[in-house]
Design a protein around this motif. Sequence first.
Motif, short mmCIF file in Angstrom:
data_model
loop_
_atom_site.label_atom_id
_atom_site.label_comp_id
_atom_site.label_asym_id
_atom_site.label_seq_id
_atom_site.Cartn_x
_atom_site.Cartn_y
_atom_site.Cartn_z
N ALA A 1 15.57 -3.15 -20.96
CA ALA A 1 15.86 -3.11 -22.39
C ALA A 1 14.70 -2.50 -23.18
O ALA A 1 14.79 -2.35 -24.39
CB ALA A 1 16.14 -4.51 -22.90
N THR B 1 21.89 -4.18 -14.61
CA THR B 1 21.53 -4.13 -16.02
C THR B 1 20.17 -3.45 -16.14
O THR B 1 19.17 -3.98 -15.63
CB THR B 1 21.45 -5.55 -16.62
OG1 THR B 1 22.70 -6.21 -16.41
CG2 THR B 1 21.13 -5.50 -18.10
N HIS C 1 29.41 -12.64 -20.15
CA HIS C 1 28.84 -11.68 -19.21
C HIS C 1 29.97 -10.96 -18.47
O HIS C 1 31.12 -11.39 -18.46
CB HIS C 1 27.95 -12.39 -18.19
CG HIS C 1 26.86 -13.21 -18.80
ND1 HIS C 1 25.88 -12.66 -19.57
CD2 HIS C 1 26.60 -14.54 -18.75
CE1 HIS C 1 25.05 -13.62 -19.99
NE2 HIS C 1 25.47 -14.77 -19.50
N ALA D 1 16.65 -17.36 -15.83
CA ALA D 1 17.58 -16.23 -15.74
C ALA D 1 18.16 -16.13 -14.33
O ALA D 1 19.38 -16.03 -14.14
CB ALA D 1 16.89 -14.93 -16.13
N ASP E 1 14.91 -12.25 -25.01
CA ASP E 1 15.54 -12.94 -23.89
C ASP E 1 16.00 -11.98 -22.81
O ASP E 1 16.41 -10.84 -23.09
CB ASP E 1 16.75 -13.73 -24.38
CG ASP E 1 16.38 -14.85 -25.32
OD1 ASP E 1 15.19 -15.23 -25.35
OD2 ASP E 1 17.27 -15.33 -26.05
N ALA E 2 15.96 -12.46 -21.58
CA ALA E 2 16.65 -11.78 -20.48
C ALA E 2 18.15 -11.92 -20.68
O ALA E 2 18.63 -12.56 -21.62
CB ALA E 2 16.22 -12.38 -19.15
N ASP E 3 18.91 -11.35 -19.76
CA ASP E 3 20.36 -11.32 -19.91
C ASP E 3 21.01 -12.69 -19.81
O ASP E 3 22.07 -12.93 -20.40
CB ASP E 3 20.98 -10.36 -18.89
CG ASP E 3 20.59 -10.69 -17.45
OD1 ASP E 3 19.62 -11.44 -17.24
OD2 ASP E 3 21.26 -10.18 -16.53
N MET E 4 20.42 -13.60 -19.06
CA MET E 4 21.05 -14.90 -18.83
C MET E 4 20.05 -16.03 -19.04
O MET E 4 18.88 -15.92 -18.65
CB MET E 4 21.60 -14.97 -17.40
CG MET E 4 22.70 -13.96 -17.12
SD MET E 4 23.26 -14.00 -15.39
CE MET E 4 24.37 -12.58 -15.38
N ALA F 1 15.14 -7.65 -18.38
CA ALA F 1 16.41 -7.71 -19.14
C ALA F 1 17.60 -8.01 -18.26
O ALA F 1 18.57 -8.63 -18.71
CB ALA F 1 16.62 -6.39 -19.88
N GLY F 2 17.58 -7.56 -17.02
CA GLY F 2 18.71 -7.80 -16.11
C GLY F 2 18.40 -8.79 -15.02
O GLY F 2 19.01 -8.75 -13.94
N ASP G 1 9.59 -6.44 -18.27
CA ASP G 1 10.40 -5.44 -18.99
C ASP G 1 9.54 -4.99 -20.17
O ASP G 1 9.78 -5.34 -21.32
CB ASP G 1 11.70 -6.09 -19.46
CG ASP G 1 12.73 -5.07 -19.92
OD1 ASP G 1 12.34 -3.90 -20.10
OD2 ASP G 1 13.89 -5.44 -20.10
N MET H 1 21.39 -11.01 -13.68
CA MET H 1 22.32 -10.20 -12.90
C MET H 1 21.71 -9.79 -11.57
O MET H 1 22.43 -9.69 -10.55
CB MET H 1 22.74 -8.97 -13.70
CG MET H 1 23.85 -8.17 -13.05
SD MET H 1 25.40 -9.10 -12.85
CE MET H 1 26.19 -8.77 -14.43
#
Length: 674
Positions: A553, A550, A543, A143, A655-658, A302-303, A666, A306
């Motif tokens: 989650a 972010t 994205h 990520a 999943d994480a954001d990326m 989650a972020g 999280d 970012m």
Amino acid sequence: MKKVLGACPLDCPDGCSWVVSVEDGEAVGMRGNPEHPVTRGALCVKVNRYLEQTRAPDRVLHPMRRVGRKGEGRFERIGWDEALDEIAGRLGEVTREYGGQAVWPFQGTGSLGYIQGLEGFAGRRFFNVLGASIHDPTICSIAGSTGLKYTLGTSGGMDPEDFAHAKLILLWGTNPLTSGHHVWKFIQDARRDGAYVVAIDPVRTRSAAQADEHLAPMPGTDAALALGLLNVIVGMGAHDQAYIDAHTLGWDAFRARIEEFPPERVARITGLPEESIVALAERVARTRPTAIRATQGMQRHAGGGMALRTLACLPGVTGDWALRGGGLCYSTSGHFKLNLPKLVRIDLLPHPVRTLSMTRLGEGLLDVGDPPVKALFVIGANPVGSNPHQRKVVRGLAREDLFTVVLEHFLTDTTDYADIVLPATMQTEHLDLIAGYGHLYLVWNEPAVDPPGECLSTSETFRRLARRMGMTEPSLYDSDEDLARQLLDSPHPSLAGITVEGLRKQGYARLNVDRPFLPFAEGFPTTSGRLEFHSQRALRAGHEPLPGFTPHADPGDGLVLISAASHHFLNTTFGNNPELRRRTGKPVIILHPDDAAARGISGQDAVRVENTRGSFEAVAEVSDRVRPGVAATTKGHWAKFNGGATVNATIDERDADMGGGAVFHDNRVEVALA
């Protein structure tokens, strides 16, 4: 007595060079290589017991076949011929009925070797010829790496040795005295020259306790904090407009984003006092160079992608990327331009195949795919102990119709579910090549002793299995030294002059890069050649084009649980070592006094940590080392020694954001008396 130069293969930034003393064919001593500029003669508390681990009485020395039910961990000894015949036969059945993609080569970070481990996807040539699914190692750093690439064009950053030249050091979500302690020597060098060290971490770790200042934000709010610091810096007019104009893209839009995060808003998000945010921002504004050390833990939410993307913008605004001792170091692996395609040989695949995510093992085994996973090879991994959603992983591994082969050193939580266990060599017993992701050196590992029992290297195991299956592709039988030469056969100038002969003689070689190494002083490896505050590449991937924040989650009730690295285990490696287990003790959960009091918990109480996914038992420690609202524990314990479950029983498989990264931090839980 002879001295043999080697390299630590474990999942740590330091990629240490070591020296093994050998007498009468036995390794009798090991120490850090005093000549290596980063190792400087010292190993960590874990690896100091490595030779003890190679001689452990519970080591797997022979092939074994399961005789009990899956999960019972009962095996009988068999020979290599019998093991290879059974594996070849079962793989043949699976591929004939379901195709090669029904085979999943699941590889972990037990070894980061390019020949025997994850970095070179050891065994991948064999699986390519078979047409097996591709394994995506998403569990560790992906990520953050993905986020950095959107901003910088690479996940590589500053030279960690240049922390010695910083005047302000931000240890952001990292605890180097436990996880990669060699950078601390450069931090000490900087402090002797007047540098100020700030630790940003929800827990007062060993490193945070040694820092000049400690800020404890809520987990997962790092991007908001970075934007809050930038808000103050830009408000002071302390940004480097000349550097911004010459080397960045999208400044006006990013400046508008920064204005959305004034200190009072950031204080509400992070849980930090507004005055602390302002004070740190003012310190960053007036201190050049500023260096940021941020490692993998802070991006496991989650972020996470970012967060690293935003953090990498900070030295772009202050101009620190142009200064020796300035910038950010997440991983140096982006600077190693080895010939990985020549080593891995994806071109051997007979047709395009699917990719399976490491962090979604439970899902991949339980959900009926097309085709379903019918054979699993586990290499350098202990997913029952290391993967998210432990109960789901166990359910998947318990399938009687799943043929599972595990290459291992010990009978782990995962081997209990294997059909065949194969004895693997350890680092002192095979050839390998290591690139530490916390420095700019390749490190050579010469085998120091013969393997014990019937242990085989991973590379030799797949050479023999290819022969048993009648595979005729010549490259499947390349020797380990051949593989190393192919890896070094790179046209990139950073590899110029680095040879097997030179590595073997000295034990290591620095990449052929300038010193000082300022990778972004004059530009970035992005499409635009600039640091991209605004990223079209991120936009195309779905994205936001601008860095931002972010939130978690998993925003439900309870405490945010973080599970950082143990001081005495490395992931689950050494989790069976009696002395290191004794030093670690039972799993501990640290609670702030306010959170403990609200739950009627006192220090040393036995507690249950749980959510809807699962639970584990731990011993409570009540301390202000952790901020309110957060519970802290460590990873690496084995389930079989701790009531059948560990912290990963509570962690979600999402999943994480990326990049599909994991979300270990999280995670909301409740803690109650057991």
